[in-house]
Design a protein around this motif. Structure first.
Motif, PDB file in Angstrom:
ATOM      1  N   ALA A  23       0.826  -1.204   0.000  1.00  0.00           N
ATOM      2  CA  ALA A  23       0.000   0.000   0.000  1.00  0.00           C
ATOM      3  C   ALA A  23       0.864   1.260   0.000  1.00  0.00           C
ATOM      4  O   ALA A  23       0.560   2.239  -0.705  1.00  0.00           O
ATOM      5  N   LEU A  24       1.946   1.254   0.764  1.00  0.00           N
ATOM      6  CA  LEU A  24       2.834   2.412   0.786  1.00  0.00           C
ATOM      7  C   LEU A  24       3.516   2.614  -0.563  1.00  0.00           C
ATOM      8  O   LEU A  24       3.667   3.744  -1.040  1.00  0.00           O
ATOM      9  N   THR A  25       3.928   1.507  -1.192  1.00  0.00           N
ATOM     10  CA  THR A  25       4.559   1.592  -2.514  1.00  0.00           C
ATOM     11  C   THR A  25       3.585   2.158  -3.538  1.00  0.00           C
ATOM     12  O   THR A  25       3.951   2.989  -4.375  1.00  0.00           O
ATOM     13  N   ALA A  26       2.320   1.696  -3.482  1.00  0.00           N
ATOM     14  CA  ALA A  26       1.308   2.197  -4.417  1.00  0.00           C
ATOM     15  C   ALA A  26       1.068   3.689  -4.229  1.00  0.00           C
ATOM     16  O   ALA A  26       0.700   4.391  -5.178  1.00  0.00           O
ATOM     17  N   ALA A  27       1.286   4.190  -3.016  1.00  0.00           N
ATOM     18  CA  ALA A  27       1.104   5.616  -2.729  1.00  0.00           C
ATOM     19  C   ALA A  27       2.400   6.410  -2.924  1.00  0.00           C
ATOM     20  O   ALA A  27       2.459   7.592  -2.555  1.00  0.00           O
ATOM     21  N   SER A  31       9.392   3.035   1.820  1.00  0.00           N
ATOM     22  CA  SER A  31       9.267   2.277   3.069  1.00  0.00           C
ATOM     23  C   SER A  31      10.453   1.347   3.228  1.00  0.00           C
ATOM     24  O   SER A  31      11.177   1.066   2.277  1.00  0.00           O
ATOM     25  N   GLU A  32      10.623   0.876   4.459  1.00  0.00           N
ATOM     26  CA  GLU A  32      11.731  -0.020   4.775  1.00  0.00           C
ATOM     27  C   GLU A  32      11.250  -1.038   5.795  1.00  0.00           C
ATOM     28  O   GLU A  32      10.642  -0.681   6.805  1.00  0.00           O
ATOM     29  N   VAL A  33      11.496  -2.312   5.507  1.00  0.00           N
ATOM     30  CA  VAL A  33      11.126  -3.385   6.421  1.00  0.00           C
ATOM     31  C   VAL A  33      12.329  -3.726   7.279  1.00  0.00           C
ATOM     32  O   VAL A  33      13.403  -4.031   6.760  1.00  0.00           O
ATOM     33  N   LEU A  34      12.162  -3.682   8.589  1.00  0.00           N
ATOM     34  CA  LEU A  34      13.242  -4.001   9.520  1.00  0.00           C
ATOM     35  C   LEU A  34      13.027  -5.394  10.104  1.00  0.00           C
ATOM     36  O   LEU A  34      11.895  -5.841  10.277  1.00  0.00           O
ATOM     37  N   GLY A  35      14.121  -6.062  10.410  1.00  0.00           N
ATOM     38  CA  GLY A  35      14.034  -7.391  11.014  1.00  0.00           C
ATOM     39  C   GLY A  35      14.027  -8.472   9.965  1.00  0.00           C
ATOM     40  O   GLY A  35      13.342  -8.384   8.943  1.00  0.00           O
ATOM     41  N   LEU A  36      14.798  -9.522  10.198  1.00  0.00           N
ATOM     42  CA  LEU A  36      14.929 -10.590   9.214  1.00  0.00           C
ATOM     43  C   LEU A  36      13.605 -11.282   8.937  1.00  0.00           C
ATOM     44  O   LEU A  36      13.288 -11.611   7.799  1.00  0.00           O
TER      45      LEU A  36
END
Length: 648
Positions: A23-27, A31-36
């Motif tokens: 959703a963030l990419t579409a907007a 964004s960044e995902v943390l944690g393996l």
């Protein structure tokens, strides 16, 4: 100037992460995902993990299908079905040559109903022999892609016994992921997820872990919500950071969003609760834990009958459930206190099930505080308890094979057609309305920027990770290198690169003497047409001064930091000398390389000196040109100080 705000989305379950990031990419919000655990669900990282599983196990059919139906190979139903039939026929053929279970089943064993399951075979193994399949059963494009993928897979497997990070980098290059993420997001920040994954792989490799162990570790990270704890995350104001609440401990953001505050999601009702160790043998008894003084304990010392034991176990089960619920509430406190100034909490009445969801006690607590402080709350009218999901009967359909461009395909094709049919025009003669004039001004600005870029020099940040060939390219032509960093494009593989790869593998086998690969493994790395030049290279090398010498080490991967730049590479061979060591790089071309190319030898010499813990002066370096048999030893290689200056 106002300090940039920081943003985070905290989730209770990692399964929420892909939806939020999508959703963030579409907007158009970075964004960044943390944690393996969450990281391995990011598309580019998931693609790498899929290839790792295919390389590691012939049974990783699910991972293989992700790649076969992905944008690189993009097989359709006909070719997938044809590959399945070939796999089954191959398994039947192999099974008919022995007296195993399959033979017994064929001869009338009562398990005949399971016969198909026993001889389905491995699609991955079938790919190794795809050239023996009947090409007419496949579409021409599909068969060609499978043959090429089979060759690529064999090449990638040759790296499986080496460094995990080197293998991941090879997969990155194969999938052209760096170009994809850099084009998707401007600047070096675009590959942040790839770099984080590489860092995790590097940490695991330094502990002596194998590829199989790494994949198992990734599976654990994917399954366990609270497992694989890490230190406090590093807050980054350039992106919206997405992470689990467990990982958020110790950090704060200006704005924090906590979605999914519904009963069953948060507080969670996990069936794998470690607090119920009596009924789950995966977890240790509470008496052995460091927090034994806090958690509920089971005492059966006064129990004398089975009925008393059952009653005690039932009561203990309730205590464990109550303790877990209190832990969830404490975790909710951790989540809401991560926000410095703004907190957004949400819940949805409808999820993927049929029945409506209820806002959890955590949501109600936040709601109560918000009402007291006069904050605005949007709340939809609650559905009836007997109401059913309004999307229950909604039919979801997809077109397969999936078009990577999706709904943008038509617009993309129209744009390509307009470019191909466009005529060159003089911008100075282009006049029109305000829109046309704005186009002219934009085009002139782009041309001016390009001219200034060529005249003034590169303003593009140098990559934080570079290979020796990239450093040489930067030294020879900084402007061209900067343009390539700014707009990276994947390099096409030609017959020369295939031949070079095959030759290096052959030399590695010859020098090490214990390779697990046979000659046919190298054949698939060559072009489809017979390549006599490869045999000539082998013969030439066997008459060289190096053929009968015992190598100290071959195909040695390294990574070293020079002036803040992480340099990664692989040294072809290392020989022991009276002065110390000599590093050698095999060249399949006959042309003598220039001084800039000798930077590669300087980097190899410095890297090996650090690995072997010897002075740089004790390491010499040379190119060996295989077609001519000439060994080019360089005496004026750049020193460590000069390399630092080059990369500063």
């Amino acid at each position: 100037r106002e300090k940039p705000r920081t943003f985070a989305v905290l989730v209770r379950k990692k399964s929420q992460i892909p939806y939020i990031q999508s959703a963030l990419t579409a907007a158009d919000i970075p964004s960044e995902v943390l944690g393996l655990g969450g990281l391995i669900h990011v598309p580019e990282v998931a693609d790498i993990v899929a290839i790792l599983k295919v390389i590691n196990s012939p049974d990783a059919g699910g991972a293989l299908m992700r790649h076969l139906t992905g944008p690189r190979i993009n097989l359709g139903p006909r070719d997938i079905a044809a590959l399945g039939r070939f796999s089954r026929s191959r398994a039947k053929s192999e099974g008919s040559d022995n007296r195993t279970l399959v033979q017994n089943i064929i001869e009338g064993n009562p398990l005949v109903a399971d016969n198909d399951d026993q001889i389905v075979g491995s699609l991955i193994d079938a790919l190794d022999e795809i050239e023996s399949a009947d090409a007419k059963l496949f579409s021409p494009a599909g068969y060609s892609r499978l043959v090429q993928f089979s060759a690529d897979l064999r090449r990638l497997r040759t790296r499986a016994s080496g460094s995990i990070t080197d293998l991941i980098l090879e997969i990155e290059r194969y999938l052209s992921l760096e170009a994809e993420v850099m084009l998707r997001e401007e600047g070096i920040h675009g590959r942040r997820h790839l770099d984080r994954f590489l860092d995790e792989a590097s940490k695991f490799a330094r502990s002596g872990g194998s590829l199989n162990g790494f994949i198992q570790w990734l599976d654990v990270a994917s399954d366990e919500e609270g497992g694989l704890k890490a230190g406090a995350p590093e807050v980054d104001a350039r992106v919206v950071q997405i992470l689990t609440i467990h990982m958020s401990k110790g950090a704060e953001w200006d704005v924090v969003a906590i979605p999914g505050l519904t009963e069953g999601t948060f507080p969670s009702k996990s069936s794998k609760s470690p607090e119920n160790w009596v009924f789950n043998e995966r977890f240790i008894p509470f008496a052995l834990r460091s927090d034994a003084h806090v958690v509920p304990q089971l005492n059966l010392s006064q129990i004398s009958t089975n009925s008393e034991a059952n009653k005690a176990l039932g009561e203990y089960k309730d205590k464990c459930a109550s303790y877990r619920y209190s832990e969830e509430i404490r975790l909710g406190y951790v989540a809401v206190t991560r926000a410095k100034t703004h907190l957004f909490c949400s819940a949805s009445y409808w999820g993927e099930g049929v029945k409506p969801l209820a806002p959890s006690i955590l949501y109600r607590n936040v709601e109560e505080v918000a009402l007291r402080s006069g904050r605005v709350i949007d709340e939809l009218e609650a559905p009836d308890k007997d109401a059913r999901n309004p999307q229950e009967d909604l039919e979801i359909s997809q077109i397969w094979p999936r078009d990577p461009l999706g709904v943008n395909r038509e617009k993309f094709n129209e744009g390509v057609a307009r470019v191909r049919s466009a005529q060159f025009i003089d911008l100075n003669t282009l006049n029109g309305d305000d829109v046309v004039n704005s186009w002219r001004e934009d085009a002139q600005a782009i041309i001016k920027e390009s001219t200034e870029f060529r005249n003034v020099g590169s303003l593009i940040p140098r990559p934080v990770r570079m290979s020796p060939s990239a450093i040489i390219a930067m030294k020879k032509d900084p402007e061209s290198f900067a343009r390539n960093v700014r707009r990276p494009m994947p390099r096409a593989r030609d017959e020369y690169s295939s031949r070079g790869t095959a030759f290096h593998l052959w030399v590695e086998k010859h020098l090490s003497g214990n390779s697990i690969f046979d000659d046919e493994d190298f054949d698939l790395l060559q072009p489809i047409e017979e390549d006599r030049t490869l045999e000539e290279l082998k013969s030439k090398w066997l008459t060289s001064e190096w053929a009968d010498r015992a190598a100290y080490a071959v195909e040695v991967p390294f990574e070293t930091v020079i002036a803040g730049t992480l340099v990664r590479g692989r040294i072809d061979a290392i020989y022991k000398t009276e002065q110390g060591f000599e590093v050698v790089d095999w060249k399949t071309g006959a042309s003598v390389l220039d001084e800039d190319s000798a930077i590669q030898l300087a980097l190899y010499r410095l890297a090996w000196a650090k690995l072997a813990d010897v002075p740089v002066e004790a390491v010499s370096a040379a190119f060996h040109y295989v077609p001519t048999g000439q060994t080019d030893r360089r005496s004026n290689l750049m020193s460590e100080a000069e390399l630092i200056q080059l990369l500063s």
